[in-house]
Scaffold this active site. Structure first.
Site, mmCIF file in Angstrom:
data_model
loop_
_atom_site.group_PDB
_atom_site.id
_atom_site.type_symbol
_atom_site.label_atom_id
_atom_site.label_comp_id
_atom_site.label_asym_id
_atom_site.label_seq_id
_atom_site.Cartn_x
_atom_site.Cartn_y
_atom_site.Cartn_z
ATOM 1 N N SER A 145 20.951 -9.398 -8.083
ATOM 2 C CA SER A 145 22.156 -8.715 -8.537
ATOM 3 C C SER A 145 23.279 -9.018 -7.546
ATOM 4 C CB SER A 145 21.881 -7.208 -8.579
ATOM 5 O OG SER A 145 23.057 -6.513 -8.851
ATOM 6 N N GLY A 146 24.429 -9.385 -8.050
ATOM 7 C CA GLY A 146 25.556 -9.686 -7.164
ATOM 8 C C GLY A 146 25.579 -11.116 -6.662
ATOM 9 N N SER A 147 24.645 -11.959 -7.154
ATOM 10 C CA SER A 147 24.634 -13.352 -6.677
ATOM 11 C C SER A 147 25.671 -14.194 -7.396
ATOM 12 C CB SER A 147 23.243 -13.968 -6.854
ATOM 13 O OG SER A 147 22.802 -13.815 -8.195
ATOM 14 N N GLY A 148 26.267 -13.650 -8.458
ATOM 15 C CA GLY A 148 27.348 -14.384 -9.123
ATOM 16 C C GLY A 148 26.946 -14.999 -10.440
ATOM 17 N N LYS A 149 25.915 -14.471 -11.054
ATOM 18 C CA LYS A 149 25.426 -15.059 -12.308
ATOM 19 C C LYS A 149 26.457 -14.932 -13.426
ATOM 20 C CE LYS A 149 21.907 -12.283 -12.446
ATOM 21 N NZ LYS A 149 22.186 -11.583 -11.191
ATOM 22 N N SER B 259 16.214 -11.568 -14.250
ATOM 23 C CA SER B 259 14.906 -12.139 -14.635
ATOM 24 C C SER B 259 14.073 -12.409 -13.393
ATOM 25 C CB SER B 259 15.049 -13.406 -15.469
ATOM 26 O OG SER B 259 15.980 -14.316 -14.923
#
Lengths: 294, 332
Positions: free
Chosen positions: A126-130, A198
């Site tokens: 979460s927050g990695s920029g997906k 995921s």
């Protein structure tokens, strides 16, 4: 049973064995179970389609019925050909169902769109920029005249998956459903960009298996937890650290990074590529593999 | 490009955040400080800038924060990154493109209609809990429904074909798809049986599973319509309540087609041999035999026999496609 084979081959399951048959030129290439026609109507539709198309109408391969039992039910006695056997299956909890082929197949849609349908599966913490990458990618492809659609994990949880929580089994079901929907989008000729955490390898592999080889492009946002937590764009890491969210990926639920994904977008130290640059990398990959042309 | 919104400097930007100089600076608005309603405010934003990737973050404190660059809102003042400039096609490659793809896309504009109704019903955006999904956010994207529709030169919609088993739904769906394809329109068929091979394979035929089946198909059809396709859903969908729930998901683009074929005709056809099994008691809860079918009370199109003769699939498909044309779905 293996997943759908390449274009032109019609695969349908028998009890345990596989038969495949390539449609000949000028023939409709009916799979025995397809199109739900009343047998009496079959020949009429056949000739109608041939008049319209005038080309060898190769039907899309019938999806193999994974974990399904199939039984043949003879068609009505009104002169139908032997190949018009009705194939009634049980798949999962769905009994007595029959696969219906359709006259407009994936290849024709791809020809119309001048692109090949595929699934770009963006995974990461979460927050990695997906979602950001998904948007940049969509914008980049749109500016090239390509049709895309984003399946964002959170957005889909507003609709289709609103009945699912974040327990492990519900996460698995969330990913399964998104995988199935992404498969439908890819079949329709769109470039489907799925962006969701995921976290479990097994679920992502199951989605990969749903699509024919090469059409599943896994993109791993390899951003360290500290960076994601420092960003905390939705304030969720803070809540998770305070114990207000349980089972939050990266904090108290595992993230299993991919072992063999197609693209890894890594942050090196404090240097983070811009979303445009990352999108460009993915677009180059798509171009190389031929997805941006029919 | 129209409008320019003055961004207030970010109040909550942390100095520890990684460099976001290329695309991020935060704008914090509270309903109190903004004199504009969210709807008119967002209408003023035009996405001509290359690096504008709005990520609408929503929080329970009712603040609206949007990551946006200091907005240069004209193409000239903010040159697009090369990856985002429209490709300059050669005249040969241009000629190969279908007509609607030859023109480069126009600059993006978020219209209020592009945004999810959920967020604006109450006039502000919230972190949501929907059903069992907690702490979820709606992520907006610059390429919205209108852009996709312009690219495809059509409007996304759902053609929902309902009727008894063997009434000819799948046949009609295929005919409509073929007819649309010959007109250069993109469609996709969601067949009830086909979906039960994949997405809905964990559902049976009990009433609650049927309802869930229809709900899921409705949601997927909505996604396809949002993508700009003409989505043709063909499934028995016997219960009025479930069909109406799908209609409610797509207020202006739900076209219900009722295959009004008598049970006797469907049973005489018995395309899949299921009526025979049902009559023999080998299938329980089979629609039309021992499970009810509730016909629509006000559908857009009703297809039935004329003087005891069933129209040809092509003719029925023509009627549906004409309806779509009349209502403007086959142009952007």
């Amino acid at each position: 049973m293996p997943a759908i084979r390449g274009p032109g081959a019609c695969v349908y399951g028998t009890s345990g064995a596989l038969r495949s048959r390539r449609a000949k030129d000028g023939e409709l290439g009916f799979v025995g179970c397809c199109s739900g026609l009343g047998a009496a109507r079959g020949p009429q539709l056949r000739s109608r389609v041939l008049r319209l198309g005038g080309r060898s109408a190769r039907l899309a391969p019938v999806g193999a019925m994974e974990q399904g039992r199939t039984a043949y039910v003879n068609s009505k006695a009104d002169g139908s050909e032997g190949e018009n056997l009705h194939q009634i299956s049980t798949v999962g909890n769905s009994t007595n169902i029959k696969w219906h082929g359709c006259s407009v197949d994936k290849l024709e849609r791809q020809e119309l769109l001048q692109q090949k349908g595929c699934v770009i599966w963006i995974t990461g913490l979460s927050g990695s920029g997906k979602s950001t990458l998904a948007c940049a990618l969509s914008r980049g492809l749109h500016s090239r005249g390509k049709l895309t659609y984003i399946l964002d994990g959170d957005n889909v949880r507003h609709g289709l998956n609103s009945d699912l929580s974040f327990r492990a089994e519900d996460r698995a079901e969330n990913i399964r459903r998104i995988g199935e929907v992404a498969k439908l989008f890819a079949d329709s000729g769109l470039i489907c960009i799925a962006s969701l955490i995921s976290p479990y390898r097994k679920d992502r592999s199951a989605c990969r298996a749903m699509l024919p080889g090469g059409d599943f492009i896994e993109v791993f946002m390899d951003v360290p937890l500290q960076v994601c937590e420092a960003r905390d764009p939705k304030g969720l890491y803070k809540l998770a650290r305070a114990g207000k969210i349980k089972g939050f990926t990266g904090i108290d639920d595992p993230y299993e990074p991919p072992l063999d994904c197609e693209i890894v977008l890594q942050q090196e130290g404090s240097k983070c590529a811009s979303p445009c640059e990352m999108a460009e990398e993915v677009i180059c990959f798509l171009e190389e593999k031929g997805y941006l042309r029919a | 490009m129209s409008g320019m919104h003055k961004c207030a400097p970010a109040k909550s930007e942390s100095p520890k955040k990684p460099s976001t100089k290329k695309w991020g600076s935060s704008l914090l608005l509270t309903p109190k400080s903004s004199s504009l309603s969210p709807r008119s405010w967002l209408c003023n934003i035009t996405l001509g800038a290359s690096r504008f990737i709005p990520s609408i973050s929503i929080s329970q404190s009712l603040d609206i924060s949007i990551n946006a660059p200091h907005p240069p809102l004209t193409r000239q003042s903010c040159p697009l990154h090369s990856s985002l400039r429209p490709l300059r096609h050669s005249s040969r490659s241009l000629a190969r493109l279908p007509p609607r793809l030859r023109n480069p896309p126009r600059p993006l504009k978020i219209a209020a209609g592009d945004l999810p109704p959920l967020g604006f019903r109450k006039g502000y955006l919230l972190m949501s809990t929907l059903g069992n999904s907690t702490n979820i956010f709606w992520h907006e994207c610059p390429v919205g429904k209108h852009e996709r529709q312009r690219l495809l030169d059509q409007k996304g919609c759902v053609v929902w074909i309902t009727g008894l088993s063997g009434s000819g739904k799948s046949t009609l769906a295929c005919s409509i798809s073929r007819e649309l394809h010959t007109r250069g329109k993109l469609s996709y068929v969601l067949d009830g049986d086909n979906l039960r091979h994949g997405l809905n394979k964990n559902l049976g035929f009990k009433a609650e599973d049927r309802a869930e089946n229809i709900r899921r198909v409705g949601e997927v059809a909505k996604l396809f319509a949002d993508a700009g396709l003409v989505c043709i859903a063909s499934l028995i969908s016997p219960y009025r309540k479930d069909r109406d729930a799908c209609r409610a998901m797509l207020p202006e683009s739900f076209i219900e087609v009722f295959m009004n074929m008598p049970l006797e005709l469907c049973e005489a056809r018995d395309a899949k041999g299921l009526y025979k099994l049902a009559r023999a008691g080998k299938i329980k809860g089979f629609t039309g035999i021992d499970d009810p079918y509730e016909p629509p009370l006000k559908c857009e199109i009703e297809l039935s026999q004329k003087d005891g003769i069933c129209p040809a699939p092509g003719a029925m498909a023509g009627k549906v496609v004409s309806y779509l044309e009349e209502k403007g779905f086959l142009e952007s």
